[in-house]
Scaffold this motif. Structure first.
Motif, PDB file in Angstrom:
ATOM      1  N   UNK A 278      35.659  24.956  49.253  1.00  0.00           N
ATOM      2  CA  UNK A 278      35.579  24.139  51.002  1.00  0.00           C
ATOM      3  C   UNK A 278      35.060  25.177  52.571  1.00  0.00           C
TER       4      UNK A 278
ATOM      5  N   UNK B  65      40.398  39.540  46.166  1.00  0.00           N
ATOM      6  CA  UNK B  65      41.892  40.152  44.970  1.00  0.00           C
ATOM      7  C   UNK B  65      41.406  40.478  43.171  1.00  0.00           C
TER       8      UNK B  65
ATOM      9  N   UNK C  68      43.278  41.469  39.017  1.00  0.00           N
ATOM     10  CA  UNK C  68      44.132  42.008  38.089  1.00  0.00           C
ATOM     11  C   UNK C  68      43.817  42.451  37.145  1.00  0.00           C
TER      12      UNK C  68
ATOM     13  N   UNK D  39      42.854  43.959  47.707  1.00  0.00           N
ATOM     14  CA  UNK D  39      44.161  43.639  46.563  1.00  0.00           C
ATOM     15  C   UNK D  39      44.523  43.405  45.396  1.00  0.00           C
TER      16      UNK D  39
ATOM     17  N   UNK E 123      46.755  41.925  42.962  1.00  0.00           N
ATOM     18  CA  UNK E 123      48.160  40.880  43.017  1.00  0.00           C
ATOM     19  C   UNK E 123      48.306  40.629  41.739  1.00  0.00           C
TER      20      UNK E 123
ATOM     21  N   UNK F  59      53.444  46.597  48.789  1.00  0.00           N
ATOM     22  CA  UNK F  59      54.197  46.482  49.725  1.00  0.00           C
ATOM     23  C   UNK F  59      53.797  46.304  50.948  1.00  0.00           C
ATOM     24  N   UNK F  60      51.978  46.554  50.064  1.00  0.00           N
ATOM     25  CA  UNK F  60      50.578  46.424  51.211  1.00  0.00           C
ATOM     26  C   UNK F  60      50.054  44.826  51.366  1.00  0.00           C
ATOM     27  N   UNK F  61      50.397  43.990  50.297  1.00  0.00           N
ATOM     28  CA  UNK F  61      50.286  42.820  50.206  1.00  0.00           C
ATOM     29  C   UNK F  61      49.806  42.237  52.098  1.00  0.00           C
ATOM     30  N   UNK F  62      48.938  41.796  51.970  1.00  0.00           N
ATOM     31  CA  UNK F  62      48.387  40.750  53.463  1.00  0.00           C
ATOM     32  C   UNK F  62      49.074  39.020  53.082  1.00  0.00           C
TER      33      UNK F  62
ATOM     34  N   UNK G 103      48.737  36.026  53.213  1.00  0.00           N
ATOM     35  CA  UNK G 103      48.209  35.422  51.812  1.00  0.00           C
ATOM     36  C   UNK G 103      48.501  35.508  50.875  1.00  0.00           C
ATOM     37  N   UNK G 104      49.101  36.604  50.098  1.00  0.00           N
ATOM     38  CA  UNK G 104      49.331  36.636  49.029  1.00  0.00           C
ATOM     39  C   UNK G 104      50.842  36.672  48.648  1.00  0.00           C
TER      40      UNK G 104
ATOM     41  N   UNK H 240      52.676  38.259  44.540  1.00  0.00           N
ATOM     42  CA  UNK H 240      52.141  39.040  43.474  1.00  0.00           C
ATOM     43  C   UNK H 240      52.089  39.166  41.928  1.00  0.00           C
TER      44      UNK H 240
ATOM     45  N   UNK I 283      50.286  34.940  39.925  1.00  0.00           N
ATOM     46  CA  UNK I 283      50.177  35.102  41.236  1.00  0.00           C
ATOM     47  C   UNK I 283      49.774  34.143  41.814  1.00  0.00           C
TER      48      UNK I 283
ATOM     49  N   UNK J 174      48.420  32.319  45.429  1.00  0.00           N
ATOM     50  CA  UNK J 174      47.352  33.478  46.972  1.00  0.00           C
ATOM     51  C   UNK J 174      47.431  31.902  47.616  1.00  0.00           C
TER      52      UNK J 174
ATOM     53  N   UNK K  51      45.294  29.079  49.553  1.00  0.00           N
ATOM     54  CA  UNK K  51      44.152  28.437  49.863  1.00  0.00           C
ATOM     55  C   UNK K  51      44.468  27.321  51.837  1.00  0.00           C
ATOM     56  N   UNK K  52      43.116  27.114  51.556  1.00  0.00           N
ATOM     57  CA  UNK K  52      43.142  26.129  52.725  1.00  0.00           C
ATOM     58  C   UNK K  52      43.830  25.177  52.981  1.00  0.00           C
ATOM     59  N   UNK K  53      44.233  24.102  53.432  1.00  0.00           N
ATOM     60  CA  UNK K  53      45.055  22.638  53.367  1.00  0.00           C
ATOM     61  C   UNK K  53      45.732  22.427  52.509  1.00  0.00           C
TER      62      UNK K  53
ATOM     63  N   UNK L  98      46.697  24.471  49.761  1.00  0.00           N
ATOM     64  CA  UNK L  98      46.329  24.757  48.436  1.00  0.00           C
ATOM     65  C   UNK L  98      47.043  25.615  48.212  1.00  0.00           C
TER      66      UNK L  98
ATOM     67  N   UNK M   7      45.845  29.289  45.022  1.00  0.00           N
ATOM     68  CA  UNK M   7      44.792  30.092  43.649  1.00  0.00           C
ATOM     69  C   UNK M   7      46.400  30.536  42.845  1.00  0.00           C
TER      70      UNK M   7
ATOM     71  N   UNK N 261      46.485  32.940  39.277  1.00  0.00           N
ATOM     72  CA  UNK N 261      46.074  33.895  39.003  1.00  0.00           C
ATOM     73  C   UNK N 261      46.470  34.792  37.804  1.00  0.00           C
TER      74      UNK N 261
END
Lengths: 342, 342
Positions: free
Chosen positions: A46, A95, A97, A128, A130, B26-29, B31-32, B35, B41, B43, B45-47, B49, B51, B53
């Motif tokens: 998007x 990210x 894997x 990262x 993940x 321990x370091x994941x931001x 958004x994760x 993990x 995994x 992650x 997304x926008x709106x 949603x 992802x 993996x």
């Protein structure tokens, strides 16, 4: 060779990939902007963003030797070569894997150090790991990394955008990877200190991510690729996919010291080694005519990455040429390292 | 065992993954969202949603045998097992990358048929293979698939949401995968017709993607996992990650015909085979108390997927139990198929 005429070993990696691409690509939905055939797949997101996706499988004794590389270095390297593919599109890694095929006798300490190396290499780029998958009982250590990245849609640099009149550049030095390989092959781990930088480039490649990202943002480059398969092969990928010819000037190539020694050993020249040797993670790119040297100088200093002009893009019908230091022109052939044909 | 006390073979796949997870997570931001440690995994997304993996490496003679499976089937299966992981999160597969380690003598026809199988399996779910990587000179055929998927953030079903009082269900039949494995082991490819459905389930698993997606949309399930590692192992993953106990009733398990034969051969019971055998790609899920049977019936008919109630979730302190057909309770132990410990 005839006996194997119907086996995959008769086809190079690139030809097999071509065949897969033909099989798969015709059904792609519009969101798949690039599927097979570039450094990474490009999927529309998007808001003008794209996702980049790439992977690279490395098999013990085929792509690395455990007597040459420390586990921590091996982990870093596995991530670095994938980050390089993301960088070659002008993107940022996000990210990863990791799939591992593990021999039963692999020491636990090796495993932990390798994972730590992977993590540290990713952290350098604020990226990262993940997820992943372990398979036991493998004869050889297998490391397969899947890397996702991001870029702005308008900034992605593919292999297919070069035009006649573009200037051809490469970052860093050409031939360090193959130089490091031959150093370790000749001397093992007790190599003379003068070859240390070659070995370092081979074992610890530094992906040109900052440079790739900046040149993408500045819109200077029309095509880009990393030279992991060898300059000749990767340059010809740009030519084929852009529908252009090229003239590469050997004497302009920025070579590391020490290549002569190994070239003599195999009856070759330092130029040949540099042009065809793989395992270098520099970026090869074409720059459109309007970009001034002062602008490029700014990019060089901002990214702290040396670049060298090594040739120019020709119209397709003028062909692909390599100009030797004595001035003789020969056809440029892909003799780059193909992991598939040994 | 002592000699190998510092090697990875002393640790199961799950314990090694735990160690990786501790090292990386321990370091994941922010958004994760998830993990390591679930089917895929997650992650942000926008709106709203996310992802998804996941990846899965399959090695010849470890995860598949070329004398048992056709290349086309092998390709389909490699994608199906990954789609199952996406389905177990309530998601839809979108894009895949495929890394292949190829033996030199692999026939080109094998290669093409395998890729076609992969493509066809993806196409069934409107998903696409967009990239990959080939490594030649491998001793064994290695197939590593990276699968991306998508889901709405609020609909993702993890392993960690089960609560005491939830009802435990499984889709389809339990034990078909291990039944198919033993059929081929005993009879090779000339097995009696009555075992055909077991073999089919083993060689051609059908990921429960439509069902997984629907149950996610209806918000019926609190936790979900596929039982590829065996019902016992995968149920205990839910228990550990949800912090709950469980009571599993063996006599309720929906078993295929024919398991008795193979159970007798190895001095086991059909129940044991079904509970601990791997390579089944059914979904195991917990349903919150408020959901009525009529609602579940609607889901069953809409997805054309049979489901069976096989137990209930207990408070953590009540432990993990397996109720045998004779009424005796025993501790539920993870004896599921662990690809790592042979």
């Amino acid at each position: 060779m005839n006996k194997l005429s119907n086996t995959v070993s008769n086809f190079g990696e690139f030809e097999l990939i071509d065949r897969i691409e033909r099989l798969l690509s015709k059904d792609y939905p519009p969101d798949v902007l690039i599927g097979m055939g570039d450094d990474a797949a490009v999927i529309r997101h998007k808001d003008g963003q794209v996702q980049l996706m790439t992977c690279d499988m490395q098999i013990e004794d085929r792509h690395f030797r455990l007597d040459w590389i420390e586990p921590y270095q091996l982990g870093r390297r596995a991530m670095a070569v994938n980050i390089s593919d993301i960088a070659a599109m002008g993107g940022q890694p996000t990210y990863a894997l990791v799939s591992l095929g593990l021999p039963e006798k692999l020491p636990l300490k090796f495993f932990k150090n390798m994972i730590t190396g992977m993590k540290d290499q990713m952290a350098e780029f604020n990226a990262f790991i993940v997820g992943g998958n372990l398979a036991g009982g493998s004869d050889k250590l297998i490391i397969d990394v899947f890397m996702a990245g991001k870029a702005a849609l308008g900034e992605v640099i593919t292999r297919s955008g070069a035009n006649p009149g573009d200037r051809l550049f490469v970052s860093g030095l050409v031939g360090t990877g193959i130089g490091g390989y031959f150093t370790l092959k000749q001397f093992g781990n007790s190599y003379p200190e003068k070859y240390a930088s070659l070995v370092d480039a081979y074992l610890q490649p530094k992906p040109r991510q900052v440079f790739g990202r900046l040149i993408a943002q500045y819109s200077f480059a029309t095509a880009m690729i990393d030279i992991s398969d060898g300059l000749s092969s990767d340059l010809l990928h740009i030519c084929e996919q852009s529908g252009v010819g090229v003239e590469l000037e050997l004497k302009r190539l920025p070579l590391p010291d020490g290549l002569d020694n190994f070239a003599n050993l195999i009856g070759s020249t330092k130029w040949e080694l540099a042009v065809h040797g793989g395992d270098s993670y520099e970026l090869l790119f074409t720059v459109k005519p309007g970009v001034m040297d002062t602008e490029l100088d700014l990019l060089v200093s901002e990214s702290n990455t040396p670049i060298t002009e090594i040739g120019r893009i020709l119209p397709l019908e003028e062909g692909n040429w390599i100009v030797h230091p004595d001035g003789k022109k020969k056809a440029l052939e892909a003799k780059g390292w193909d992991h598939f044909v040994s």
